[in-house]
Design a protein around this motif. Structure first.
Motif, short mmCIF file in Angstrom:
data_model
loop_
_atom_site.label_atom_id
_atom_site.label_comp_id
_atom_site.label_asym_id
_atom_site.label_seq_id
_atom_site.Cartn_x
_atom_site.Cartn_y
_atom_site.Cartn_z
N UNK A 52 23.86 -19.87 -6.96
CA UNK A 52 22.75 -20.58 -6.34
C UNK A 52 22.20 -21.54 -7.38
N UNK A 53 22.57 -22.83 -7.25
CA UNK A 53 22.20 -23.78 -8.28
C UNK A 53 22.87 -23.40 -9.59
N UNK A 54 22.04 -23.23 -10.63
CA UNK A 54 22.57 -22.82 -11.93
C UNK A 54 22.54 -21.31 -12.13
N UNK A 55 22.05 -20.60 -11.14
CA UNK A 55 21.94 -19.15 -11.24
C UNK A 55 23.19 -18.49 -10.69
N UNK A 56 23.69 -17.50 -11.43
CA UNK A 56 24.87 -16.75 -11.01
C UNK A 56 24.53 -15.27 -11.02
#
Length: 289
Positions: A52-56
């Motif tokens: 999610x975006x830069x979140x993993x």
């Protein structure tokens, strides 16, 4: 076939939380880590990561695979240890991590024992805070490390590691008969975030007060020098107080620090690890603790 190297990266992601942190620990670029994890997803045939975006984050399948990855990596460590035993006596590099007081007092006689008994071993010592040991062992930067834990500070557990107890030592208070008697004094404690700092804060809280921490110092020799100069009171372990400066009075307390040897789970049967732990015990037998 699932690649153990990729499984290692997935396990590290589950612990470190970001691709960047895994890349730094593994000496890869973030792009390379992402590529390896994407390849692992293809091998597994199911999504392992939720982006999610830069979140993993790990998917349920990813978390399940991490559980199995630990068992796989442990068996590989056991295989490596077994092969080393077949090759003969311990030899080659032995990367040892230690906190400063253990490095100063325990390691010199232990290294002398290792050199005499196993001249083929090449110990390489790194000072490291116990809080950083788990990551260094999992990343393969260390083979074995000396860590400690205190009363009032629950031990940090890591299912990727095993530990073997070595010894326990009493804690001392400088220049006061009891912790409660130092409620109005300035205090010397470790750097915030270290086990030593947490132990000091919680020991004072258990005595009914919040300490006025004036100085944050991690080296116990310096702590004792500050105490001798009247700059505050401190809690110090026996290993750090074998030769205190003149003028410093030490009161033994019903508190303890425990030292353990830590290594990757499954690696404890490696001849080099066994030789190191035996040397630690022999060195301790010659110390007056």
């Amino acid at each position: 076939m699932l690649d153990p190297r990729k499984l290692h990266l997935l396990r590290e992601l589950s612990r470190r939380g970001t691709i960047a942190a895994v890349a730094e620990a593994a000496a890869f670029t973030p792009s390379a880590v992402s590529q390896q994890l994407s390849a692992l997803e293809r091998e597994a045939g199911v999504p392992l990561l939720q982006r999610t975006g830069r979140t993993v984050t790990l998917t349920p399948a990813g978390r399940l695979l991490v559980e199995h990855a630990q068992a796989v990596l442990e068996q590989l460590e056991r295989a490596s240890a077994a092969l080393a035993a077949v090759r003969g006596g311990p030899s080659g590099p032995l990367r040892v991590g230690a906190f400063p007081t253990a490095a100063r007092v325990l390691l010199p006689p232990a290294l002398a024992t290792l050199a005499a008994a196993h001249p083929g071993l090449v110990p390489m010592i790194s000072e490291i805070d116990p809080a950083d040991v788990s990551a260094a062992l999992r990343a393969g930067e260390l083979d074995v490390a000396l860590v400690h834990e205190y009363d009032f500070v629950p031990p940090v557990t890591d299912d990727a590691l095993e530990t073997e107890p070595l010894f326990a030592e009493p804690m001392y208070l400088t220049d006061r008969p009891a912790i409660a008697a130092a409620a109005g004094d300035p205090w010397i404690a470790g750097t915030p975030g270290t086990l030593c700092h947490t132990m000091t804060i919680r020991a004072c809280q258990a005595a009914g007060f919040e300490p006025d921490v004036r100085h944050h110092i991690d080296d116990f020799d310096t702590v004792l020098s500050f105490a001798a100069a009247g700059q505050g009171v401190a809690l110090v372990p026996r290993l750090a107080a074998l030769s205190p400066p003149s003028g410093v009075r030490l009161t033994p307390l019903p508190l303890h620090r425990r030292t353990l040897a830590a290594f990757r789970r499954g690696y404890g049967e490696h001849p080099a690890i066994q030789a190191a732990i035996a040397a630690f015990h022999e060195a301790l037998a010659g110390l007056s603790l």
